[in-house]
Design an enzyme around this catalytic site. Structure first.
Site, PDB file in Angstrom:
ATOM      1  N   GLU A  35       0.855  -1.191   0.000  1.00  0.00           N
ATOM      2  CA  GLU A  35       0.000   0.000   0.000  1.00  0.00           C
ATOM      3  C   GLU A  35       0.892   1.243   0.000  1.00  0.00           C
ATOM      4  O   GLU A  35       1.744   1.402   0.854  1.00  0.00           O
ATOM      5  CB  GLU A  35      -0.933  -0.009   1.218  1.00  0.00           C
ATOM      6  CG  GLU A  35      -1.765   1.246   1.403  1.00  0.00           C
ATOM      7  CD  GLU A  35      -2.556   1.669   0.155  1.00  0.00           C
ATOM      8  OE1 GLU A  35      -3.340   0.879  -0.350  1.00  0.00           O
ATOM      9  OE2 GLU A  35      -2.342   2.824  -0.315  1.00  0.00           O
ATOM     10  N   GLY A  40      -7.199   1.020   3.435  1.00  0.00           N
ATOM     11  CA  GLY A  40      -8.646   1.266   3.317  1.00  0.00           C
ATOM     12  C   GLY A  40      -8.984   1.953   2.007  1.00  0.00           C
ATOM     13  O   GLY A  40     -10.138   1.952   1.582  1.00  0.00           O
ATOM     14  N   GLY A  41      -7.966   2.579   1.382  1.00  0.00           N
ATOM     15  CA  GLY A  41      -8.168   3.168   0.055  1.00  0.00           C
ATOM     16  C   GLY A  41      -9.179   4.304   0.036  1.00  0.00           C
ATOM     17  O   GLY A  41      -9.407   4.988   1.035  1.00  0.00           O
ATOM     18  N   THR A  42      -9.791   4.490  -1.124  1.00  0.00           N
ATOM     19  CA  THR A  42     -10.680   5.628  -1.367  1.00  0.00           C
ATOM     20  C   THR A  42     -11.901   5.605  -0.454  1.00  0.00           C
ATOM     21  O   THR A  42     -12.257   6.623   0.153  1.00  0.00           O
ATOM     22  CB  THR A  42     -11.157   5.599  -2.837  1.00  0.00           C
ATOM     23  OG1 THR A  42     -10.020   5.522  -3.691  1.00  0.00           O
ATOM     24  CG2 THR A  42     -11.969   6.837  -3.179  1.00  0.00           C
ATOM     25  N   CYS A  43     -12.566   4.474  -0.382  1.00  0.00           N
ATOM     26  CA  CYS A  43     -13.849   4.419   0.334  1.00  0.00           C
ATOM     27  C   CYS A  43     -13.679   4.867   1.783  1.00  0.00           C
ATOM     28  O   CYS A  43     -14.405   5.728   2.269  1.00  0.00           O
ATOM     29  CB  CYS A  43     -14.420   3.004   0.277  1.00  0.00           C
ATOM     30  SG  CYS A  43     -16.023   2.867   1.065  1.00  0.00           S
ATOM     31  N   HIS A 442     -46.004  -2.671   7.460  1.00  0.00           N
ATOM     32  CA  HIS A 442     -46.603  -1.334   7.421  1.00  0.00           C
ATOM     33  C   HIS A 442     -46.178  -0.552   8.668  1.00  0.00           C
ATOM     34  O   HIS A 442     -46.180  -1.118   9.749  1.00  0.00           O
ATOM     35  CB  HIS A 442     -48.126  -1.455   7.387  1.00  0.00           C
ATOM     36  CG  HIS A 442     -48.796  -0.119   7.535  1.00  0.00           C
ATOM     37  ND1 HIS A 442     -48.872   0.776   6.502  1.00  0.00           N
ATOM     38  CD2 HIS A 442     -49.392   0.464   8.618  1.00  0.00           C
ATOM     39  CE1 HIS A 442     -49.503   1.871   6.923  1.00  0.00           C
ATOM     40  NE2 HIS A 442     -49.826   1.694   8.209  1.00  0.00           N
TER      41      HIS A 442
HETATM   42  C1  LIG Z   1     -16.365  11.081  -2.957  1.00  0.00           C
HETATM   43  C2  LIG Z   1     -16.626   9.618  -3.208  1.00  0.00           C
HETATM   44  C3  LIG Z   1     -17.730   9.013  -2.652  1.00  0.00           C
HETATM   45  C4  LIG Z   1     -17.988   7.677  -2.890  1.00  0.00           C
HETATM   46  N1  LIG Z   1     -19.089   7.111  -2.334  1.00  0.00           N
HETATM   47  C5  LIG Z   1     -19.357   5.808  -2.564  1.00  0.00           C
HETATM   48  C6  LIG Z   1     -20.489   5.192  -1.984  1.00  0.00           C
HETATM   49  O1  LIG Z   1     -21.255   5.830  -1.272  1.00  0.00           O
HETATM   50  N2  LIG Z   1     -20.709   3.888  -2.223  1.00  0.00           N
HETATM   51  C7  LIG Z   1     -19.876   3.142  -3.023  1.00  0.00           C
HETATM   52  O2  LIG Z   1     -20.112   1.953  -3.216  1.00  0.00           O
HETATM   53  N3  LIG Z   1     -18.777   3.702  -3.583  1.00  0.00           N
HETATM   54  C8  LIG Z   1     -18.511   5.003  -3.366  1.00  0.00           C
HETATM   55  N4  LIG Z   1     -17.390   5.562  -3.923  1.00  0.00           N
HETATM   56  C9  LIG Z   1     -16.514   4.714  -4.769  1.00  0.00           C
HETATM   57  C10 LIG Z   1     -15.617   3.825  -3.906  1.00  0.00           C
HETATM   58  O3  LIG Z   1     -14.870   4.613  -3.017  1.00  0.00           O
HETATM   59  C11 LIG Z   1     -14.687   3.029  -4.812  1.00  0.00           C
HETATM   60  O4  LIG Z   1     -15.461   2.363  -5.782  1.00  0.00           O
HETATM   61  C12 LIG Z   1     -13.902   1.984  -4.020  1.00  0.00           C
HETATM   62  O5  LIG Z   1     -13.107   2.591  -3.033  1.00  0.00           O
HETATM   63  C13 LIG Z   1     -13.013   1.187  -4.978  1.00  0.00           C
HETATM   64  O6  LIG Z   1     -12.238   0.296  -4.249  1.00  0.00           O
HETATM   65  P1  LIG Z   1     -10.872  -0.262  -4.839  1.00  0.00           P
HETATM   66  O7  LIG Z   1     -10.433  -1.298  -3.865  1.00  0.00           O
HETATM   67  O8  LIG Z   1     -11.036  -0.647  -6.233  1.00  0.00           O
HETATM   68  O9  LIG Z   1      -9.869   0.990  -4.845  1.00  0.00           O
HETATM   69  P2  LIG Z   1      -9.422   1.996  -3.733  1.00  0.00           P
HETATM   70  O10 LIG Z   1     -10.349   2.020  -2.593  1.00  0.00           O
HETATM   71  O11 LIG Z   1      -9.160   3.281  -4.416  1.00  0.00           O
HETATM   72  O12 LIG Z   1      -8.033   1.401  -3.196  1.00  0.00           O
HETATM   73  C14 LIG Z   1      -6.895   1.332  -4.001  1.00  0.00           C
HETATM   74  C15 LIG Z   1      -5.652   1.384  -3.120  1.00  0.00           C
HETATM   75  O13 LIG Z   1      -4.506   1.110  -3.921  1.00  0.00           O
HETATM   76  C16 LIG Z   1      -3.438   1.940  -3.517  1.00  0.00           C
HETATM   77  N5  LIG Z   1      -2.499   2.021  -4.633  1.00  0.00           N
HETATM   78  C17 LIG Z   1      -2.709   2.567  -5.862  1.00  0.00           C
HETATM   79  N6  LIG Z   1      -1.637   2.394  -6.652  1.00  0.00           N
HETATM   80  C18 LIG Z   1      -0.716   1.734  -5.911  1.00  0.00           C
HETATM   81  C19 LIG Z   1       0.598   1.265  -6.180  1.00  0.00           C
HETATM   82  N7  LIG Z   1       1.160   1.399  -7.380  1.00  0.00           N
HETATM   83  N8  LIG Z   1       1.262   0.640  -5.179  1.00  0.00           N
HETATM   84  C20 LIG Z   1       0.700   0.468  -3.967  1.00  0.00           C
HETATM   85  N9  LIG Z   1      -0.556   0.886  -3.670  1.00  0.00           N
HETATM   86  C21 LIG Z   1      -1.253   1.498  -4.637  1.00  0.00           C
HETATM   87  C22 LIG Z   1      -4.129   3.244  -3.191  1.00  0.00           C
HETATM   88  O14 LIG Z   1      -3.337   4.051  -2.342  1.00  0.00           O
HETATM   89  C23 LIG Z   1      -5.410   2.757  -2.514  1.00  0.00           C
HETATM   90  O15 LIG Z   1      -5.237   2.635  -1.123  1.00  0.00           O
HETATM   91  C24 LIG Z   1     -17.103   6.906  -3.699  1.00  0.00           C
HETATM   92  C25 LIG Z   1     -15.959   7.501  -4.244  1.00  0.00           C
HETATM   93  C26 LIG Z   1     -15.725   8.843  -4.010  1.00  0.00           C
HETATM   94  C27 LIG Z   1     -14.502   9.470  -4.611  1.00  0.00           C
END
Ligand SMILES: Cc1cc2nc3c(=O)[nH]c(=O)nc-3n(C[C@H](O)[C@H](O)[C@H](O)COP(=O)(O)OP(=O)(O)OC[C@H]3O[C@@H](n4cnc5c(N)ncnc54)[C@H](O)[C@@H]3O)c2cc1C
Length: 465
Positions: A35, A40-43, A442
């Site tokens: 990582e 935890g990434g984006t979510c 209901h």
């Molecule tokens: C504002 C916003 C609101 C959202 N609300 C919702 C919602 O309500 N419900 C919903 O279902 N979805 C929602 N989403 C979408 C959701 O966040 C994403 O679909 C989800 O996080 C995708 O998960 P993922 O595991 O594919 O990627 P991510 O969660 O993005 O995780 C990818 C990880 O990989 C890491 N990474 C990237 N490149 C490298 C590399 N080369 N080497 C090492 N690590 C790396 C990153 O740092 C990150 O931690 C929302 C998104 C945003 C931006």
């Protein structure tokens, strides 16, 4: 340089990686999960969790302002304490991230390696000068906000969702470029926090992937709260201005720019695949950088899989998690699960929310099938009236020959939950006749779904208004 050997490498600790690490750990495999930023990434850190926490603060403030309608009053106007609002969201983020980190740390065979991973060959990645190799590699690198090259974009400060969830001051006037899911959630919440808000959308309607009646009602909901919506923006550009940032909207020479204090770019996302060294491994992407996968999420290399947003087969936390389930079931449980078996539902978390599943009505029409459809205003849903939240409608479209539900939208209070009654029927491949005979509780929003089915009419027939 020594090369460290693992049974599996996972790149990215977002919504698929940690769960997959858990399953591989339980299977006795030695796993590296890499990582580069926040577990935890984006979510967890900049997406779902902080935004839904902020939406909850905005809803509470909005309801308090409507106290008179419910029979109570406050001793003064509702005042927003932005540092406290931001601190509440931050706590949810930190607790969730810490939970994920503790979970990973508890996996005996899994090592969390901090750093940026880049392929150097089909089964080897480099992480900050260290080489890791494994016979199987799983890519879960997610995506990030696009900041397109619009005129002036590099000359003014532009915010993304990452900046917005960290903001602890109230913008005087927030201009949001992009009238889709992310932009609309921020628009309503910041309006409720007290900012002036303008949404600028290039298309001629908001959330243009939805049916036009959904777009129109969403626009009306936002406008009733004082959000300004500018659609058909064909000449978006930016300039510094004494009062903040001047955003030009229309090509028309007489059109005046809108002056905002802050600008949020919410025009889409792109996969984090441009700095992953995919070419060194020979991993194929499409023209937009999404990793090409087959129905079992395998890339063009037999032992490299891509999960989550980076494969372009989903854009949600639940689709990323489902990718993990598919890969784990196929590799570890001897199953044959495929992405094409997935029925996608999602929600737009404005208030009232939009719950969606399956096709839009427009998509259903395009299939050429004979259709039934039905629509009901939330003003005719008892629970919505009782709650004083009767904006919106619910609607459903079904195949007139097979009686299978093709899609539905519930734009109304509780719509994000009530949609699951329909989603589950579709998943179970049950017909409208089965759903019609359900005996729902209901008073709920869900109880009107069978009633909605009683009103089904042939699409485009004389009976159809
Ligand atoms: C504002 C916003 C609101 C959202 N609300 C919702 C919602 O309500 N419900 C919903 O279902 N979805 C929602 N989403 C979408 C959701 O966040 C994403 O679909 C989800 O996080 C995708 O998960 P993922 O595991 O594919 O990627 P991510 O969660 O993005 O995780 C990818 C990880 O990989 C890491 N990474 C990237 N490149 C490298 C590399 N080369 N080497 C090492 N690590 C790396 C990153 O740092 C990150 O931690 C929302 C998104 C945003 C931006």
């Amino acid at each position: 340089m020594s090369v460290r050997e693992f049974d599996a490498i996972i790149i990215g600790a977002g919504q698929a990686g940690p769960s997959l690490a858990g399953r591989l750990n339980d299977a006795g495999m030695k796993v590296a999960i890499v990582e580069r930023h926040l577990v935890g990434g984006t979510c967890v850190n900049t997406g779902c969790k902080p935004t839904k926490t902020l939406v909850a603060s905005a809803y509470a403030a909005h309801t308090a302002r409507r106290g008179g309608e419910y029979g109570f009053s406050l001793n003064g106007p509702v005042e927003i304490d932005m540092p406290a609002v931001a601190a509440r969201a931050r706590k949810v983020i930190l607790d969730s991230r810490a939970g994920n980190e503790t979970w990973l740390a508890g996996m005996a065979n899994v090592e969390l390696i901090r750093g940026h991973a880049r392929f150097v060959s089909a089964n080897t990645v480099m992480v900050d000068g260290r080489e890791l190799t494994a016979p199987r590699i799983f890519i879960n690198v997610g995506g990030r906000a696009v900041v397109p090259d619009m005129p002036g974009a590099s000359e003014v400060p532009l915010l993304t969702n990452t900046d917005m969830v960290a903001l602890d001051t109230l913008p005087r006037h927030l201009i949001i470029i992009g009238g889709s899911y992310i932009g609309l959630e921020f628009a309503q919440m910041y309006r409720r926090f007290g900012a002036e808000v303008t949404i600028v959308e290039r298309m001629d309607r908001l959330i243009a992937r939805e049916d036009p009646d959904v777009s129109e009602e969403v626009r009306a909901i936002l406008e009733r709260e004082g959000v300004t919506v500018r659609t058909g923006a064909d000449c978006i550009g930016f300039k510094s201005h004494d009062g903040g940032i001047a955003v030009s909207i229309d090509c028309d020479e007489d059109s005046k720019p809108v002056i905002g204090s802050h600008v949020l770019m919410a025009v889409g996302r792109r996969p984090n695949t441009d700095d992953l060294g995919l070419e060194a491994a020979g991993i194929v992407t499409d023209a937009r950088g999404y990793i090409t996968v087959d129905d079992r999420l395998q890339t063009n290399l037999p032992d490299v899989y891509a999960l989550g947003d980076c494969n372009g087969r989903g854009a949600f936390t639940h689709t990323a998690y489902n990718d993990f389930e598919i890969v784990a079931a196929n590799l570890l449980d001897g199953e044959d699960r495929r992405v094409s078996q997935r029925l996608t539902g999602y929600a737009l978390y404005i208030d009232p929310p939009l719950g969606r599943v399956g096709m839009t009505e427009a998509e259903a029409v395009k299939t050429g099938r004979r259709l039934f459809h039905s629509k009901r205003a939330m003003a005719r849903v008892g629970r919505a009236v009782e709650k004083g939240e009767s904006q919106g409608f619910m609607k459903i479209v079904a195949d007139a020959d097979t009686h299978r539900i093709l899609g539905a939208a519930i734009l109304g209070t509780g719509g994000d939950e009530a949609i699951h009654g329909i989603l589950d029927m579709m998943n179970a491949d049950q017909s409208i006749d089965t759903l019609r005979w359900a005996v729902p509780v209901h008073p709920t929003v869900s109880e009107l779904v069978p009633t909605l089915l009683l009103d089904l009419k042939p699409f485009g027939s004389a009976e159809d208004e």
